[in-house]
Write a protein that holds these residues in place. Sequence first.
Motif, PDB file in Angstrom:
ATOM      1  N   VAL A 104     -14.252   3.174  -4.000  1.00 23.50           N
ATOM      2  CA  VAL A 104     -13.687   1.843  -3.763  1.00 23.50           C
ATOM      3  C   VAL A 104     -12.546   1.885  -2.752  1.00 23.50           C
ATOM      4  CG1 VAL A 104     -14.391   0.909  -5.987  1.00 23.50           C
ATOM      5  CG2 VAL A 104     -12.161   2.020  -5.784  1.00 23.50           C
ATOM      6  N   VAL A 105     -11.831   2.992  -2.675  1.00 21.66           N
ATOM      7  CA  VAL A 105     -10.719   3.112  -1.724  1.00 21.66           C
ATOM      8  C   VAL A 105     -11.238   3.182  -0.295  1.00 21.66           C
ATOM      9  CG1 VAL A 105      -8.880   4.645  -0.898  1.00 21.66           C
ATOM     10  CG2 VAL A 105      -9.085   4.131  -3.340  1.00 21.66           C
ATOM     11  N   THR A 106     -12.245   4.019  -0.052  1.00 24.96           N
ATOM     12  CA  THR A 106     -12.728   4.176   1.323  1.00 24.96           C
ATOM     13  C   THR A 106     -13.361   2.896   1.847  1.00 24.96           C
ATOM     14  OG1 THR A 106     -14.858   5.099   0.560  1.00 24.96           O
ATOM     15  CG2 THR A 106     -13.060   6.647   1.004  1.00 24.96           C
ATOM     16  N   MET A 107     -14.119   2.187   0.975  1.00 21.58           N
ATOM     17  CA  MET A 107     -14.708   0.914   1.412  1.00 21.58           C
ATOM     18  C   MET A 107     -13.618  -0.117   1.670  1.00 21.58           C
ATOM     19  SD  MET A 107     -18.190   0.442  -0.880  1.00 21.58           S
ATOM     20  CE  MET A 107     -17.291   0.382  -2.439  1.00 21.58           C
ATOM     21  N   ALA A 108     -12.621  -0.174   0.795  1.00 21.65           N
ATOM     22  CA  ALA A 108     -11.528  -1.133   0.963  1.00 21.65           C
ATOM     23  C   ALA A 108     -10.754  -0.856   2.242  1.00 21.65           C
ATOM     24  CB  ALA A 108     -10.595  -1.076  -0.240  1.00 21.65           C
ATOM     25  N   ALA A 109     -10.448   0.407   2.486  1.00 28.37           N
ATOM     26  CA  ALA A 109      -9.685   0.771   3.691  1.00 28.37           C
ATOM     27  C   ALA A 109     -10.452   0.394   4.954  1.00 28.37           C
ATOM     28  CB  ALA A 109      -9.366   2.265   3.674  1.00 28.37           C
ATOM     29  N   ALA A 110     -11.776   0.593   4.934  1.00 26.34           N
ATOM     30  CA  ALA A 110     -12.587   0.234   6.098  1.00 26.34           C
ATOM     31  C   ALA A 110     -12.522  -1.261   6.367  1.00 26.34           C
ATOM     32  CB  ALA A 110     -14.028   0.674   5.882  1.00 26.34           C
ATOM     33  N   ALA A 111     -12.584  -2.075   5.305  1.00 22.92           N
ATOM     34  CA  ALA A 111     -12.523  -3.528   5.482  1.00 22.92           C
ATOM     35  C   ALA A 111     -11.147  -3.971   5.964  1.00 22.92           C
ATOM     36  CB  ALA A 111     -12.875  -4.219   4.164  1.00 22.92           C
ATOM     37  N   VAL A 112     -10.090  -3.434   5.353  1.00 23.87           N
ATOM     38  CA  VAL A 112      -8.731  -3.831   5.736  1.00 23.87           C
ATOM     39  C   VAL A 112      -8.415  -3.388   7.159  1.00 23.87           C
ATOM     40  CG1 VAL A 112      -6.272  -3.521   5.234  1.00 23.87           C
ATOM     41  CG2 VAL A 112      -7.894  -3.846   3.360  1.00 23.87           C
ATOM     42  N   ALA A 113      -8.877  -2.213   7.551  1.00 20.86           N
ATOM     43  CA  ALA A 113      -8.572  -1.691   8.889  1.00 20.86           C
ATOM     44  C   ALA A 113      -9.021  -2.648   9.982  1.00 20.86           C
ATOM     45  CB  ALA A 113      -9.231  -0.328   9.076  1.00 20.86           C
ATOM     46  N   ARG A 114     -10.173  -3.271   9.798  1.00 21.90           N
ATOM     47  CA  ARG A 114     -10.679  -4.187  10.824  1.00 21.90           C
ATOM     48  C   ARG A 114      -9.835  -5.455  10.888  1.00 21.90           C
ATOM     49  NH1 ARG A 114     -16.186  -3.025   8.035  1.00 21.90           N
ATOM     50  NH2 ARG A 114     -16.596  -0.927   8.818  1.00 21.90           N
ATOM     51  N   ILE A 115      -9.328  -5.896   9.742  1.00 23.87           N
ATOM     52  CA  ILE A 115      -8.435  -7.053   9.749  1.00 23.87           C
ATOM     53  C   ILE A 115      -7.123  -6.713  10.447  1.00 23.87           C
ATOM     54  CG2 ILE A 115      -6.992  -8.488   8.251  1.00 23.87           C
ATOM     55  CD1 ILE A 115      -9.306  -8.738   6.344  1.00 23.87           C
ATOM     56  N   ILE A 116      -6.589  -5.544  10.169  1.00 27.66           N
ATOM     57  CA  ILE A 116      -5.338  -5.123  10.810  1.00 27.66           C
ATOM     58  C   ILE A 116      -5.529  -4.993  12.313  1.00 27.66           C
ATOM     59  CG2 ILE A 116      -3.623  -3.284  10.969  1.00 27.66           C
ATOM     60  CD1 ILE A 116      -3.486  -4.993   8.407  1.00 27.66           C
ATOM     61  N   GLU A 117      -6.672  -4.491  12.749  1.00 24.11           N
ATOM     62  CA  GLU A 117      -6.956  -4.382  14.184  1.00 24.11           C
ATOM     63  C   GLU A 117      -6.908  -5.746  14.858  1.00 24.11           C
ATOM     64  OE1 GLU A 117     -10.751  -2.552  14.459  1.00 24.11           O
ATOM     65  OE2 GLU A 117     -10.046  -0.573  13.779  1.00 24.11           O
ATOM     66  N   ARG A 118      -7.395  -6.770  14.165  1.00 19.88           N
ATOM     67  CA  ARG A 118      -7.451  -8.108  14.753  1.00 19.88           C
ATOM     68  C   ARG A 118      -6.147  -8.876  14.594  1.00 19.88           C
ATOM     69  NH1 ARG A 118     -12.827  -8.000  12.271  1.00 19.88           N
ATOM     70  NH2 ARG A 118     -12.075  -9.136  10.431  1.00 19.88           N
ATOM     71  N   SER A 119      -5.459  -8.668  13.473  1.00 22.81           N
ATOM     72  CA  SER A 119      -4.342  -9.549  13.117  1.00 22.81           C
ATOM     73  C   SER A 119      -2.985  -8.868  13.009  1.00 22.81           C
ATOM     74  CB  SER A 119      -4.658 -10.246  11.777  1.00 22.81           C
ATOM     75  OG  SER A 119      -5.864 -10.967  11.858  1.00 22.81           O
ATOM     76  N   GLY A 120      -2.932  -7.526  13.078  1.00 24.08           N
ATOM     77  CA  GLY A 120      -1.650  -6.835  12.966  1.00 24.08           C
ATOM     78  C   GLY A 120      -1.102  -6.859  11.556  1.00 24.08           C
ATOM     79  N   THR A 121       0.121  -6.371  11.397  1.00 22.11           N
ATOM     80  CA  THR A 121       0.739  -6.259  10.063  1.00 22.11           C
ATOM     81  C   THR A 121       1.954  -7.170   9.883  1.00 22.11           C
ATOM     82  OG1 THR A 121       2.156  -4.427  10.771  1.00 22.11           O
ATOM     83  CG2 THR A 121      -0.004  -3.853   9.858  1.00 22.11           C
ATOM     84  N   GLU A 122       2.336  -7.893  10.908  1.00 29.34           N
ATOM     85  CA  GLU A 122       3.533  -8.728  10.813  1.00 29.34           C
ATOM     86  C   GLU A 122       3.416  -9.728   9.660  1.00 29.34           C
ATOM     87  OE1 GLU A 122       6.207 -11.822  13.534  1.00 29.34           O
ATOM     88  OE2 GLU A 122       4.477 -10.793  14.392  1.00 29.34           O
ATOM     89  N   GLY A 123       4.435  -9.768   8.827  1.00 28.30           N
ATOM     90  CA  GLY A 123       4.490 -10.717   7.726  1.00 28.30           C
ATOM     91  C   GLY A 123       3.736 -10.295   6.478  1.00 28.30           C
TER      92      GLY A 123
END
Length: 463
Positions: A60-79
């Motif tokens: 569950v960690v590796t799948m979750a990290a893969a999904a979150v990574a793509r969001i961070i690539e598009r939207s950054g971490t600010e806020g």
Amino acid sequence: MTSDTAAGTAPIGIDDIELATSHHVVRLDDFARANETDPAKFRLGLGQDEFSFPAPDEDVVTMAAAAVARIIERSGTEGIRTMLFATESGTDQSKAAGMAVHSLLDLPSRMRIVEVKEACYSATAALQAAVGIVTRSPEQRVLVIASDVARYELDTAGEPTQGAGAVAMLVSADPKLLEIEPVSGLNSADVDDFWRPNDSTTAIVDGALSVTAYLDALTGAWTDLAAQGGPTMAEIDRVLYHQPFTKMAKKAQVHLAGLTGEDLDTEIVAGAGVAGSGAGTTSAASDAAGAVPSGAAADGAVPSGSAAVGPADAASAEAAPAAFASAASDSGPTVPRDTGLATSTLYNRRLGNSYTASLYAGLCSLLDHDEDLAGKRIGLFSYGSGSVGEFFTARVVPGYERHSRRRAVTAALDARVPLSIDAYRALHSAELPSAEDVSTPKVTTGPFRFAGIKGRARVYERA
């Protein structure tokens, strides 16, 4: 009713969403041949074609990290100051799985990270909590993760309803995809329909009770939504359901039609109907009269024999024909209203059951395949055994189609490596005790992997 907060501030909802799954897939045609079973039992009886299955170095960690990574690539971490990780496949009894995701992605230290549990429902609790956080602090954004591996014992009725997947969502003010509306309907009842004891890697299921509990929760949540001043069925354009197997969404649609008196399309094979003619289209009235077979549990397992029709099923079956009696006129029967049921099942037919992620995989499928959603209201029914149900609504933001992930998701599903049934069974049976240090073989082609156990702690790394 609008999707703005009670204070009249900017709307809050899902700004970005991403779906990830595992390296392997088990095709149910292969499964059927190995078990000398008619494949139609799975394709038609369950509404499933295949299910994802994790490699030895995935969880569950590796799948979750893969999904979150793509969001961070598009939207950054600010806020982003909060990560809420919903799962019923937790990797530790104390430490949140989100801590490993935080480390793999090198996220800021100024964050709160917690794990949320209530069977398949908990991602919705996390989503509502995220809305509350952003309501209080509109400058903040919240990561919500739903990630699970559905496992049942070998050679049991629930085995073909396994699966694996993760959905990550970024919740913010002025979202680009979905504005969450403030009213929701709730229902909770202490029911032993599905659970997994601490000393078991697979779930225990009362299949017939699980279906009944699901439909009872839908009744309670819909009734409460109306009592809270929520929209009527006529004011809802699309409806999504928790999908432990896609045929359960069909049963839920039949039941909701009976509750509301609406003639709703219950076809779960996209494109099966003929527009304008009703040919090939299944109505809730005909299904309520007996076209929907019983036999599968709301959290995925299929009970042996035929599942008894519970009170909720009976209520639906009795109410629907009377409610739709006026649908036919001298000009012939009307075409049942399409609420996106078939479209919402496209990904889940291939993923299998992803527990907490199931409802939101359905949302991904709808957003990626329905080109006429701008401004439309979606109803979402979330269910978790035990049991909790919530029916809430959201408005689709114009321009949502510019953020489609259809090609990427389809490519990821197509790229999964099929397992032979012998290889699948061997992998299913393999368990790693935490008392021994072990390294996992490098199998996954995903960006992150579960490397093994060292000093009784799970170790993760970038692939």
